[in-house]
Motif scaffolding. Structure first.
Motif, PDB file in Angstrom:
ATOM      1  N   LYS A   1       0.849  -1.195   0.000  1.00  0.00           N
ATOM      2  CA  LYS A   1       0.000   0.000   0.000  1.00  0.00           C
ATOM      3  C   LYS A   1       0.878   1.236   0.000  1.00  0.00           C
ATOM      4  CE  LYS A   1      -0.590   0.605   4.952  1.00  0.00           C
ATOM      5  NZ  LYS A   1      -1.541   0.794   6.031  1.00  0.00           N
TER       6      LYS A   1
ATOM      7  N   GLU B   1       0.956   5.716  -1.502  1.00  0.00           N
ATOM      8  CA  GLU B   1       0.307   6.863  -2.128  1.00  0.00           C
ATOM      9  C   GLU B   1       1.130   7.253  -3.346  1.00  0.00           C
ATOM     10  OE1 GLU B   1      -1.650  10.005   0.318  1.00  0.00           O
ATOM     11  OE2 GLU B   1      -0.154  11.279  -0.658  1.00  0.00           O
TER      12      GLU B   1
ATOM     13  N   GLU C   1      -4.504   7.048  -3.021  1.00  0.00           N
ATOM     14  CA  GLU C   1      -4.053   6.008  -2.101  1.00  0.00           C
ATOM     15  C   GLU C   1      -4.204   4.650  -2.781  1.00  0.00           C
ATOM     16  OE1 GLU C   1      -5.382   4.300   2.206  1.00  0.00           O
ATOM     17  OE2 GLU C   1      -5.341   6.472   1.945  1.00  0.00           O
TER      18      GLU C   1
ATOM     19  N   LYS D   1      -4.190   0.559  -2.451  1.00  0.00           N
ATOM     20  CA  LYS D   1      -4.306  -0.594  -1.559  1.00  0.00           C
ATOM     21  C   LYS D   1      -3.303  -1.651  -2.024  1.00  0.00           C
ATOM     22  CE  LYS D   1      -9.189   0.152  -0.657  1.00  0.00           C
ATOM     23  NZ  LYS D   1     -10.545  -0.394  -0.779  1.00  0.00           N
ATOM     24  N   PRO D   2      -2.824  -2.507  -1.118  1.00  0.00           N
ATOM     25  CA  PRO D   2      -1.874  -3.536  -1.536  1.00  0.00           C
ATOM     26  C   PRO D   2      -2.521  -4.528  -2.505  1.00  0.00           C
ATOM     27  CG  PRO D   2      -2.574  -3.924   0.712  1.00  0.00           C
ATOM     28  CD  PRO D   2      -3.167  -2.609   0.302  1.00  0.00           C
ATOM     29  N   PHE D   3      -1.726  -5.025  -3.454  1.00  0.00           N
ATOM     30  CA  PHE D   3      -2.235  -5.999  -4.425  1.00  0.00           C
ATOM     31  C   PHE D   3      -1.071  -6.776  -5.017  1.00  0.00           C
ATOM     32  CE2 PHE D   3      -1.303  -2.144  -6.733  1.00  0.00           C
ATOM     33  CZ  PHE D   3      -0.776  -2.557  -7.943  1.00  0.00           C
TER      34      PHE D   3
END
Length: 85
Positions: free
Chosen positions: A18, A20, A56, A58-60
């Motif tokens: 995650k 920015e 922002e 999100k983790p992926f």
């Protein structure tokens, strides 16, 4: 089918944490006014307004390589459509 699918997929994927990121766009405020506005004028920055905003993330996981229809069908357990169907 691959015996250890999870292990196989982990080797094919890269974890993106995650965070920015700043995104930027150049907008031409005259393009809606001028009837002879030309698209695709790369490198020309006249009459452009730079717009920057933060997003922002999100983790992926991201695939290292192109996902084939066969791999997608194996992972999702769905039959993929071909052009002849």
């Amino acid at each position: 089918m691959i015996a250890n699918l999870n292990g196989y997929l982990k080797d094919l994927m890269v974890y993106i944490p995650k965070g920015e990121i700043s995104l930027r766009d150049y907008r031409n405020e005259q393009k809606w006014i001028s009837s002879n506005y030309k698209f695709g004028m790369s490198g020309i920055r006249r009459n452009l307004k730079e717009v920057i905003w933060n997003v922002e993330i999100k983790p992926f996981y991201l695939a290292k390589y192109t996902v084939t229809e066969e791999l997608y069908a194996t992972v999702t357990r769905e039959k993929f459509l071909t052009t002849s169907q």
